[in-house]
Scaffold this active site. Structure first.
Site, mmCIF file in Angstrom:
data_model
loop_
_atom_site.group_PDB
_atom_site.id
_atom_site.type_symbol
_atom_site.label_atom_id
_atom_site.label_comp_id
_atom_site.label_asym_id
_atom_site.label_seq_id
_atom_site.Cartn_x
_atom_site.Cartn_y
_atom_site.Cartn_z
ATOM 1 N N LYS A 165 0.732 -1.473 0.003
ATOM 2 C CA LYS A 165 -0.282 0.111 -0.078
ATOM 3 C C LYS A 165 0.464 0.986 0.447
ATOM 4 O O LYS A 165 1.820 1.515 0.381
ATOM 5 C CB LYS A 165 -0.997 0.133 1.536
ATOM 6 N N GLY A 171 -8.396 5.484 -1.970
ATOM 7 C CA GLY A 171 -9.101 5.358 -2.866
ATOM 8 C C GLY A 171 -8.567 3.792 -3.422
ATOM 9 O O GLY A 171 -9.174 3.699 -4.866
ATOM 10 N N GLY A 172 -7.936 3.228 -3.231
ATOM 11 C CA GLY A 172 -7.858 1.908 -3.920
ATOM 12 C C GLY A 172 -6.148 2.571 -5.460
ATOM 13 O O GLY A 172 -5.504 0.711 -4.809
ATOM 14 N N GLU A 207 0.837 -4.959 4.123
ATOM 15 C CA GLU A 207 -0.357 -5.925 4.863
ATOM 16 C C GLU A 207 -0.301 -6.457 4.891
ATOM 17 O O GLU A 207 -0.721 -7.440 3.778
ATOM 18 C CB GLU A 207 -1.530 -4.362 5.297
ATOM 19 N N HIS A 242 -13.757 1.535 -5.735
ATOM 20 C CA HIS A 242 -13.504 2.248 -4.166
ATOM 21 C C HIS A 242 -14.766 2.960 -4.365
ATOM 22 O O HIS A 242 -14.825 4.240 -3.188
ATOM 23 C CB HIS A 242 -12.433 2.396 -4.236
ATOM 24 N N ARG A 298 -13.278 13.866 8.876
ATOM 25 C CA ARG A 298 -14.239 15.404 7.911
ATOM 26 C C ARG A 298 -15.292 14.206 8.454
ATOM 27 O O ARG A 298 -15.504 12.378 8.687
ATOM 28 C CB ARG A 298 -14.243 14.602 6.283
ATOM 29 N N VAL A 301 -19.841 11.459 3.335
ATOM 30 C CA VAL A 301 -21.657 10.973 2.604
ATOM 31 C C VAL A 301 -22.341 10.886 3.482
ATOM 32 O O VAL A 301 -23.420 11.576 3.579
ATOM 33 C CB VAL A 301 -21.090 10.416 1.316
ATOM 34 N N ARG A 344 -26.829 6.136 -3.287
ATOM 35 C CA ARG A 344 -26.382 6.829 -3.284
ATOM 36 C C ARG A 344 -26.941 7.064 -4.995
ATOM 37 O O ARG A 344 -27.360 6.176 -5.795
ATOM 38 C CB ARG A 344 -24.725 7.114 -4.301
HETATM 39 C C1 MV4 Z 1 -7.411 -3.307 2.444
HETATM 40 C C2 MV4 Z 1 -7.668 -4.839 2.168
HETATM 41 C C3 MV4 Z 1 -7.676 -6.006 2.113
HETATM 42 N N1 MV4 Z 1 -6.654 -6.071 3.014
HETATM 43 N N2 MV4 Z 1 -6.224 -3.868 3.570
HETATM 44 C C4 MV4 Z 1 -9.156 -0.942 0.157
HETATM 45 C C5 MV4 Z 1 -8.426 1.459 -0.506
HETATM 46 C C6 MV4 Z 1 -8.496 1.283 1.214
HETATM 47 N N3 MV4 Z 1 -8.629 2.260 1.542
HETATM 48 C C7 MV4 Z 1 -7.901 0.103 2.022
HETATM 49 N N4 MV4 Z 1 -8.378 -0.974 0.870
HETATM 50 C C8 MV4 Z 1 -8.167 -2.058 1.238
HETATM 51 N N5 MV4 Z 1 -7.476 -2.661 1.909
HETATM 52 C C9 MV4 Z 1 -5.186 -5.217 3.673
HETATM 53 N N6 MV4 Z 1 -4.604 -5.775 4.220
HETATM 54 C C10 MV4 Z 1 -8.601 -4.473 1.297
HETATM 55 C C11 MV4 Z 1 -8.933 -3.392 0.533
HETATM 56 C C12 MV4 Z 1 -9.896 -3.321 -0.522
HETATM 57 C C13 MV4 Z 1 -11.791 -2.436 0.043
HETATM 58 C C14 MV4 Z 1 -11.300 -1.736 1.337
HETATM 59 C C15 MV4 Z 1 -12.793 -1.384 2.089
HETATM 60 C C16 MV4 Z 1 -13.920 -1.133 0.983
HETATM 61 C C17 MV4 Z 1 -13.518 -1.621 -0.717
HETATM 62 C C18 MV4 Z 1 -12.446 -2.300 -0.977
HETATM 63 C C19 MV4 Z 1 -12.711 -2.447 -2.195
HETATM 64 C C20 MV4 Z 1 -10.929 -3.079 -2.607
HETATM 65 C C21 MV4 Z 1 -10.525 -3.540 -1.904
#
Ligand code: MV4
Length: 456
Positions: A165, A171-172, A207, A242, A298, A301, A344
């Site tokens: 990461k 936002g991915g 992670e 996302h 913040r 939405v 939404r």
């Molecule tokens: C992750 C994960 C799986 N394992 N971390 C996506 C963006 C960021 N906000 C964190 N995200 C993720 N982190 C670990 N260790 C999967 C995602 C993720 C995700 C998280 C929340 C909502 C939608 C998502 C869609 C794809 C991946």
């Protein structure tokens, strides 16, 4: 009626547009606070401009030259004599420098301190801070991972799959999975290159990759003086690329004990930090365990689902805290009751998600018991192509999830928006799915379902 209270703002400038500008304006009105709208030249006919007490044009259509234009917004504060700014969500809402500049000019930022915004904006610092405050984090690296050799060492010790990461991420973007050692080099290098391109910062961390989690977030409020409360959680697992499309509270996946436990952990951390205002602690939830991923500093939405199950006005609470008032509620005063779902409504093709700006010819909004619509569109309004496609939020409330689902179906069937395509038909289809009816979905469910049910 005299709405004046000691220390309370007299005039708030709303540094946003669309439904959230209207949402903030409504809170100000109910508190007896005057409002200033700012707008780009593309938003001269927007509802938030029409309804505000005063308005100031701050630049041309591109957000970088208007809604993100700090000097222009500062000038609008000076011209109108606003004593506080509400940033809404997006735009400048998590810009620590903006909060700092306002403070330097004696204008209150309705949000947390620049320091807290900065800490949570750096995902490595956020992770370390959360861990120190007793929040369970995803297993992973202690900080940045500077070399491939270091990445291999950590991944071997932790076990695959792993996720690389970006520190500056969100936002991915700049996120890469490695299923095994053979995939690590490519994932590591690609994540760094993407992070460099997207954020101008190629720092990454590692992670453990969670396979099929739910996205569950806890709403907290701090007074900045060591007191904090939580307002329960929201389940935001239903998302595409996302972008959340459906949010609900409470999460269908949690029981009352889990809710109290994760809420207390989040509120205690906010209290220990001395956090001020509204915040959201985001978790991935899998196999009965919570793992911190990020904290948003913040208003979000999806805050209305929390308002519906608590009966509290989160924007009024933000404004009160920013003016120096104490929290108006103790944890024991907060009662979570019933169920709320937000969907939404985007000006998009409901199957391809291609944006659909243009003239809205007819609007008929649903109503009745338990139905709330937060929207700034009207019949004859022209949706400009420059901003995100959210044109409204339909929020339904019921005594339990079943009543809420029935009400959502009823409300969607009443909703008419003509002239542009919207995501309303998507939600009618989703409501027919047994997994949705049963609350059995994770963060991958929607994209998989859309993949199986391709365009027409
Ligand atoms: C992750 C994960 C799986 N394992 N971390 C996506 C963006 C960021 N906000 C964190 N995200 C993720 N982190 C670990 N260790 C999967 C995602 C993720 C995700 C998280 C929340 C909502 C939608 C998502 C869609 C794809 C991946």
């Amino acid at each position: 009626m005299n709405g004046a209270r000691a220390g309370m703002f007299e005039k708030v400038l709303i540094a946003n547009r669309g439904e959230i500008a209207l949402r903030v304006l409504r809170a100000c009105r109910e508190m007896g606070i005057a409002t200033v709208a700012v707008h780009s030249t593309a938003d001269e006919a927007a509802m938030h401009v029409r309804l505000a007490d005063e308005s100031v044009c701050i630049g041309p259509p591109p957000a970088a030259e208007s809604y993100l234009n700090i000097p222009a917004i500062l000038a609008a504060c000076e011209i109108t004599g606003a004593d506080a700014v509400h940033p809404g969500y997006g735009f400048l809402s998590e810009n620590a420098r903006f909060a700092e500049i306002l403070a330097e000019h004696g204008i209150a930022f309705i949000g947390p301190s620049p320091e807290h915004i900065r800490v949570m904006g750096d995902k490595i610092v956020a992770r370390r801070t959360a861990a120190e405050l007793g929040i369970p984090v995803v297993p992973g690296s202690d900080g940045a991972v500077a070399t491939l050799a270091e990445a291999e060492k950590i991944a071997d010790a932790m076990g695959y799959p792993v996720l690389i990461k970006a520190t500056a991420g969100g936002g991915g973007r700049g996120m890469k999975v490695a299923a095994d050692k053979a995939e690590l080099e490519n994932a590591y290098l690609t994540a760094r290159a993407e992070a460099q391109a997207a954020f101008g910062n190629d720092e990454v961390y590692i992670e453990k990759y969670l396979d099929r989690p739910r996205h569950i977030e806890v709403q907290i409020f701090g007074d900045g003086k060591g007191h904090a409360v939580h307002l329960g959680e929201r389940d935001c697992s239903l998302q595409r690329r996302h972008q959340k499309v459906w949010e609900e509270a409470p999460s269908p996946a949690l029981n009352a004990e889990q809710r109290v436990e994760i809420g207390a952990i989040a509120a205690e951390a906010a209290a220990k930090m001395g956090y001020a205002g509204a915040g959201t602690v985001e978790f991935l939830y899998e196999d009965g365990h919570f793992h911190f991923i990020e904290m948003n500093t913040r208003l979000q939405v999806e805050h209305p689902v929390t308002e519906q199950i608590t009966g509290l006005d989160l924007v009024q609470e933000q404004i009160a805290i920013a003016s120096g008032a104490p929290l108006r509620y103790r944890q024991e005063d907060i009662r979570l009751a019933g169920h709320a779902i937000e969907v939404r409504i985007n000006a998009e093709d409901p199957r391809t998600f291609a944006p659909s700006p243009g003239k809205v010819t007819t609007v008929h909004v649903p109503g009745g018991l338990g139905v709330r619509v937060d929207s700034a569109i009207y019949g004859g309004y022209v949706i400009p192509p420059y901003y995100d496609s959210l044109i409204g939020k339909l929020i339904v409330y019921g005594k339990d999830r079943i009543e809420c689902l029935m009400r959502l179906k009823r409300a969607l069937d009443e909703y008419v928006i003509d002239g542009v395509k919207t995501t309303i038909p998507l939600f009618r289809r989703l409501l027919e799915e047994p997994d949705i009816q049963d609350g059995l979905y994770d963060i991958h469910w929607l994209e998989e379902w859309l993949g199986q049910k391709p365009e027409t």
